[in-house]
Structure formats: structure tokens, C-alpha cells
Design an enzyme around this catalytic site. Structure first.
Site, PDB file in Angstrom:
ATOM      1  N   VAL A  11       1.400  17.315  14.322  1.00 56.27           N
ATOM      2  CA  VAL A  11       1.859  16.250  15.218  1.00 56.27           C
ATOM      3  C   VAL A  11       1.746  16.686  16.676  1.00 56.27           C
ATOM      4  O   VAL A  11       1.212  15.965  17.532  1.00 56.27           O
ATOM      5  CB  VAL A  11       3.320  15.868  14.882  1.00 56.27           C
ATOM      6  N   ASN A 212       7.238   4.457   6.260  1.00 58.42           N
ATOM      7  CA  ASN A 212       6.576   5.295   5.251  1.00 58.42           C
ATOM      8  C   ASN A 212       7.067   4.969   3.845  1.00 58.42           C
ATOM      9  O   ASN A 212       6.293   4.951   2.899  1.00 58.42           O
ATOM     10  CB  ASN A 212       6.790   6.776   5.563  1.00 58.42           C
ATOM     11  N   PHE A 253      -3.351  -0.526   1.269  1.00 61.67           N
ATOM     12  CA  PHE A 253      -2.381   0.190   0.444  1.00 61.67           C
ATOM     13  C   PHE A 253      -2.100  -0.526  -0.866  1.00 61.67           C
ATOM     14  O   PHE A 253      -0.974  -0.555  -1.350  1.00 61.67           O
ATOM     15  CB  PHE A 253      -1.081   0.448   1.243  1.00 61.67           C
ATOM     16  N   CYS A 264       3.753  13.815   3.706  1.00 63.36           N
ATOM     17  CA  CYS A 264       4.683  12.851   4.322  1.00 63.36           C
ATOM     18  C   CYS A 264       5.446  11.993   3.327  1.00 63.36           C
ATOM     19  O   CYS A 264       6.676  11.996   3.336  1.00 63.36           O
ATOM     20  CB  CYS A 264       3.935  11.959   5.299  1.00 63.36           C
ATOM     21  N   LYS A 324      -5.879  13.461  -0.786  1.00 62.12           N
ATOM     22  CA  LYS A 324      -6.687  12.278  -0.450  1.00 62.12           C
ATOM     23  C   LYS A 324      -8.009  12.777   0.128  1.00 62.12           C
ATOM     24  O   LYS A 324      -8.111  13.967   0.470  1.00 62.12           O
ATOM     25  CB  LYS A 324      -5.953  11.370   0.539  1.00 62.12           C
TER      26      LYS A 324
HETATM   27  C1  UDX Z   1       1.046   8.853   5.751  1.00 66.22           C
HETATM   28  C2  UDX Z   1       1.199   7.556   6.588  1.00 66.22           C
HETATM   29  O1  UDX Z   1       0.076   6.700   6.311  1.00 66.22           O
HETATM   30  C3  UDX Z   1       1.302   7.885   8.073  1.00 66.22           C
HETATM   31  O2  UDX Z   1       1.537   6.697   8.807  1.00 66.22           O
HETATM   32  C4  UDX Z   1       2.458   8.859   8.281  1.00 66.22           C
HETATM   33  O3  UDX Z   1       2.573   9.218   9.637  1.00 66.22           O
HETATM   34  C5  UDX Z   1       2.249  10.103   7.421  1.00 66.22           C
HETATM   35  O4  UDX Z   1       2.124   9.729   6.052  1.00 66.22           O
HETATM   36  P1  UDX Z   1      -0.928  10.538   5.115  1.00 66.22           P
HETATM   37  O5  UDX Z   1       0.073  11.257   4.270  1.00 66.22           O
HETATM   38  O6  UDX Z   1      -1.837  11.325   5.980  1.00 66.22           O
HETATM   39  O7  UDX Z   1      -0.200   9.475   6.076  1.00 66.22           O
HETATM   40  O8  UDX Z   1      -1.863   9.739   4.077  1.00 66.22           O
HETATM   41  P2  UDX Z   1      -2.211   8.249   3.692  1.00 66.22           P
HETATM   42  O9  UDX Z   1      -3.612   7.992   4.093  1.00 66.22           O
HETATM   43  O10 UDX Z   1      -1.196   7.286   4.127  1.00 66.22           O
HETATM   44  O11 UDX Z   1      -2.178   8.371   2.078  1.00 66.22           O
HETATM   45  C6  UDX Z   1      -1.019   8.848   1.416  1.00 66.22           C
HETATM   46  C7  UDX Z   1      -1.250   8.930  -0.082  1.00 66.22           C
HETATM   47  O12 UDX Z   1      -1.234   7.636  -0.670  1.00 66.22           O
HETATM   48  C8  UDX Z   1      -2.553   9.581  -0.538  1.00 66.22           C
HETATM   49  O13 UDX Z   1      -2.291  10.462  -1.608  1.00 66.22           O
HETATM   50  C9  UDX Z   1      -3.388   8.405  -1.016  1.00 66.22           C
HETATM   51  O14 UDX Z   1      -4.320   8.784  -2.012  1.00 66.22           O
HETATM   52  C10 UDX Z   1      -2.326   7.483  -1.559  1.00 66.22           C
HETATM   53  N1  UDX Z   1      -2.722   6.057  -1.572  1.00 66.22           N
HETATM   54  C11 UDX Z   1      -2.908   5.395  -0.400  1.00 66.22           C
HETATM   55  C12 UDX Z   1      -2.833   5.372  -2.778  1.00 66.22           C
HETATM   56  O15 UDX Z   1      -2.630   5.945  -3.862  1.00 66.22           O
HETATM   57  N2  UDX Z   1      -3.131   4.042  -2.749  1.00 66.22           N
HETATM   58  C13 UDX Z   1      -3.343   3.366  -1.604  1.00 66.22           C
HETATM   59  O16 UDX Z   1      -3.604   2.155  -1.668  1.00 66.22           O
HETATM   60  C14 UDX Z   1      -3.232   4.053  -0.376  1.00 66.22           C
END
Ligand code: UDX
Length: 447
Positions: A11, A212, A253, A264, A324
């Protein structure tokens, strides 16, 4: 304006280059002297697209890295607290570094400034910061604001420079803290038109955890709907598309699969749940979100069993270890549960990840981590997909079929169209979509 960043982690460092890009003078500080040395040499200690380039561009002019806090704070407009907030065993956050950073700023500041909490913290952390400042006799000269970050790993610089919104929490509307924060973000608002929301401190703090948790809820919700699809013959891809066209729901999402991981969502949910329990508010909805997400990891093992029958003695290929695509981060990744579960059933696991392979070698000491996707599947009894890297979808499915000993794919990220996998003669199990068994599409609940 002059900004001091305390804590140059994901961050802090991304914020630092972001503020420099907006034209501010930034001083980065960190308790880890080695990190500071690396950063002075222009080397971020973690990967994030565009970060190294922006650092190189501004290093030594708009950004400097320092170890003397007193000197750094002279004439600074704001000090952003971006230190770590590790999770304690009970899910609550350990805020000792936030407290320390506040004390350090209070002791060292000789000119007026605003302390801005940017680390993700529970509601009322700002109250504690105010108490520390009062105790240290600095409240007034030092003001307090909350300015949560919403950046995603792998898109952190982009999210910082093109945010959906900027949230600022202050004690007094129109006061010094608001003016300073508005000044800092004015170039960004002008450049992107991003809405800037000014609230009280508690509201700003809550927006972060509430956002979140909501996103995680969206994922567990769609995964629950996917389970219903599997029982009824409906198709989750089209259900999600149909839902997402409603502007109130939105298309993002809603990807079903093996569930969320990362640093997160699991952490923020645990912290939010703990805080709700502390204040006696009912957040049981998030208990379900977490449980459903955990169960997705069991469900994929069930699908492997359904497809290959006995796992014992089989070679199972795994594509994707990171939580991811676009990152080498393994924190709370589904692979951390799924691979040991396969091994506990007696499987020999051969895994590949385009970015996390090297790191994974220490995380998975008994797993064969190989250097490319095709080597992973050569002669394997089945392929399990855990991360939707684009390069996986780009591989010709016929090549995948030829390499596998048996044409079985269990897809935790719904990477391929069901019809294509059927036409190619696979046994293909994914989430919320009809099973394909030896090239035949089997729709539950249909004739
Ligand atoms: C997240 C939030 O998006 C961000 O705003 C916050 O500041 C930190 O947490 P991040 O953890 O980097 O960010 O990843 P993100 O891209 O949001 O994905 C999170 C997880 O959800 C991943 O494991 C992804 O595979 C999963 N995911 C996401 C799904 O399983 N399905 C979806 O439709 C979207």
C-alpha cells in the site's frame, strides 16, 4: 505538497509513486533498512505492474527514501500510516505498528501536519490515534484523517491513479485535515473525475471493510447459485450474465469457481466479523460467506473423485498456484488446501504456475513443481485448474488431451466452454455448468 509515507509495503509504496506522479514531494520511510536501501537503488521489493517504471522516473527527485523521521516531517503536509496490520489468531488485527507509528510521528513532528490512516483498520482506530496524540500533547498541531485504499494486487498502480472513488474521513468538516486531503487529491480528481467522498472518521473506516466483505459476499453468492445450477441443469455463466445486466447488480465479481483467496478478503472478513461481535452487531451473513468459500475447496476435491474415481496412486496435474492471475502471491490461495488434500488421498501432484512456481517450491516441499504447463500434464491422470491464467486458456485443448494419460479436466475457474470440451471428448467438470462425461454433456434435471 509534501507527503511522508510510513511503511513502504504494497500500500505504502504504491501510494508513494502515485502521489509523486500527481506532482507531490514524497518521502518514503520504513523500519526495514534493507528495504530502504533497495528502494533508494530504485528496486521495489515486490512485483506490481508499472511500479518499477514509475519509481525509476521519480526516484531521487519527487520521491526520496529516508530513515530520519524528524527531518522527513519538517514542513510535511501529511504523514500516511501504511504499516502492516497482521491478523491475530482470533481474527482481530494487531494494531501495534499503527500505534507505534502514531507515537513516532507525534514525538518527531515539529511543524503542523495531518496523520492519515491508510492501512486497513477497524472502525475506531482513528479514535485511538486521537487518544495517542492527546496523550503526547500533539492533538491540534497534528490532525487526523482516514483515507482507505481500495487497490487490487496486480492492478495497484492503475487503481491508485484511476480510482472508482476517493474516501476521506475527518473529525471536522471543512477543517484543516479535509483541506489538506482535498489538496493532495485535487490533481487526481481533475485528471480522472473520480468522486471524492468526505465523511466522518468512523464512516470512512467502515467503508473499507464493508466494501471488501460485500465483494467476498458476491463471490460466495454466485458460488452458491452455481451449486444450484449443477443440480438443476441451469448454466452459471448465463445466469451471471443475466443477473449482471441489471445495473443494480453489475457484471463484476460474479465468476463462480474454487473461491477467493489473497491477503485481503480472508483477513478483512475475519476482522469485520470480530469487530461486529465486539460491538454486538449481527454480521452472521459473513459467517456464511466464509463457510461457503471454504467449502468450495472441498467441492473441487469431490469433483476430482467423481472424475478419476480413486485418487490414490494417480498423478494429478495442477495448473495455477497463485490466488489469482497476474501475481506470484500464494497467501490464502486455494492451492494451499487443494494440493495437500489431493496428497492426503495418495495423489502424486505435479504443478505449474507462470509466476508463483519459484515461491511455491518452499511452500509445497513434497509437490513436483515444474517449469511449464505441458510438462505438468504429460502422462497425468487428470488436470485440475486453480488459477485462470490467460496462457492456460490459450493452449490448444487437443494438445492438452494428447498430453494427458486420461482426458480428464477439473476446472476450478470455468476456463473453457463446456461444448468445446465435449466436442474434444473430455471428461470435464467445472462449477455451475453441466458435467461432460467422456464427451457427453450431462445436464442434471433434464431429459
Ligand atoms: C481485493 C479488493 O478487490 C481490493 O479492492 C482490496 O483493496 C484488496 O482486496 P485483491 O485481493 O488483490 O483485491 O484481489 P481481487 O482481484 O479482488 O480478487 C480476490 C479473490 O477473489 C481472488 O482469489 C479471485 O480469484 C477471487 N474472485 C474474484 C472470484 O473467485 N470470483 C470473482 O468473480 C472475482
Amino acid at each position: 505538497m509534501k507527503i511522508v509515507i510510513i511503511g513502504c509495503g504494497h500500500v505504502g509504496l504504491v501510494s508513494a509513486v502515485g502521489f509523486a506522479e500527481l506532482g507531490h514531494q514524497v518521502v518514503g520511510m520504513d523500519s526495514d533498512a534493507q528495504r530502504i536501501e533497495l528502494l533508494r537503488a530504485g528496486q521495489p521489493w515486490f512485483y506490481e505492474p508499472d511500479l518499477a517504471e514509475l519509481l525509476e522516473q521519480h526516484n531521487g527527485n519527487r520521491i526520496t527514501f529516508a530513515t530520519d523521521l524528524k527531518e522527513a516531517l519538517v514542513d510535511a503536509d501529511a504523514a500516511f500510516i501504511c504499516v502492516a496490520t497482521p491478523t491475530r489468531p482470533d481474527g482481530r488485527l494487531n494494531l501495534v505498528y499503527v500505534e507505534q507509528a502514531t507515537h513516532n510521528v507525534a514525538e518527531s513532528a515539529t511543524t503542523p501536519l495531518v496523520i492519515v490512516e491508510k492501512s486497513t483498520v477497524p472502525v475506531h482506530t482513528s479514535k485511538r490515534i486521537i487518544e495517542v496524540l492527546e496523550m503526547d500533547g500533539k492533538l491540534g498541531m497534528i490532525e487526523v484523517a482516514s483515507n482507505p485504499e481500495f487497490l487490487r494486487e496486480g492492478a495497484a498502480v492503475r487503481d491508485t491513479l484511476d480510482p472508482d472513488r476517493i474516501v476521506i474521513g475527518v473529525r471536522t468538516r471543512g477543517g484543516t485535515a479535509e483541506q489538506v486531503l482535498r489538496g493532495i487529491y485535487a490533481p487526481l480528481v481533475e485528471r480522472t473525475g473520480a468522486p471524492l467522498l468526505v465523511t466522518d472518521l468512523e464512516t470512512a473506516e467502515l467503508i473499507k471493510h464493508a466494501s471488501n466483505s460485500f465483494l467476498a459476499m458476491k463471490i460466495s453468492y454466485i458460488n452458491s447459485v452455481a451449486a444450484v445450477c449443477e443440480k438443476t441443469g441451469a448454466d452459471i455463466d448465463e445466469v451471471a450474465r443475466g443477473m449482471g445486466l441489471d445495473a443494480r447488480i453489475g457484471p463484476h465479481f460474479l465468476s463462480a469457481g474454487v473461491g477467493y483467496g489473497g491477503s485481503c478478503f480472508p483477513k478483512d472478513l475475519a476482522a469485520f466479523l470480530a469487530q461486529a461481535a465486539d460491538v454486538g452487531a449481527d454480521m452472521s451473513i459473513l459467517d456464511a460467506v466464509r463457510r461457503i468459500n471454504r467449502e468450495q475447496r472441498d467441492r473441487i476435491i469431490d469433483k476430482v473423485k467423481q472424475a478419476v474415481w480413486n485418487i490414490d496412486g494417480k498423478t494429478i496435474a495442477v495448473w495455477g498456484l497463485a490466488f489469482k492471475p497476474g501475481t506470484d502471491d500464494l497467501r490464502e490461495a486455494p492451492s494451499l488446501d487443494v494440493i495437500p488434500a489431493l496428497q492426503a488421498e495418495g495423489a502424486h501432484v505435479r504443478a505449474f504456475d507462470p509466476a508463483a512456481g519459484q515461491i511455491a517450491k518452499s511452500e509445497f516441499p513434497t509437490t513436483d513443481i515444474v517449469a511449464d504447463a505441458m510438462t505438468a500434464i504429460e502422462g497425468a491422470d487428470a488436470l485440475v485448474v486453480l488459477t485462470e491464467w490467460r496462457e492456460f486458456a490459450a493452449i490448444d485443448i487437443q494438445q492438452v488431451k494428447d498430453a494427458l494419460r486420461r482426458p480428464i479436466v477439473i476446472d476450478g475457474r470455468n476456463l473453457w466452454p463446456v461444448e468445446a470440451m465435449a466436442a474434444a471428448g473430455f471428461t470435464y467438470l467445472s462449477f455451475g455448468r453441466p458435467d461432460v462425461v467422456a464427451g457427453q454433456v450431462k445436464r442434471a434435471g433434464r431429459n
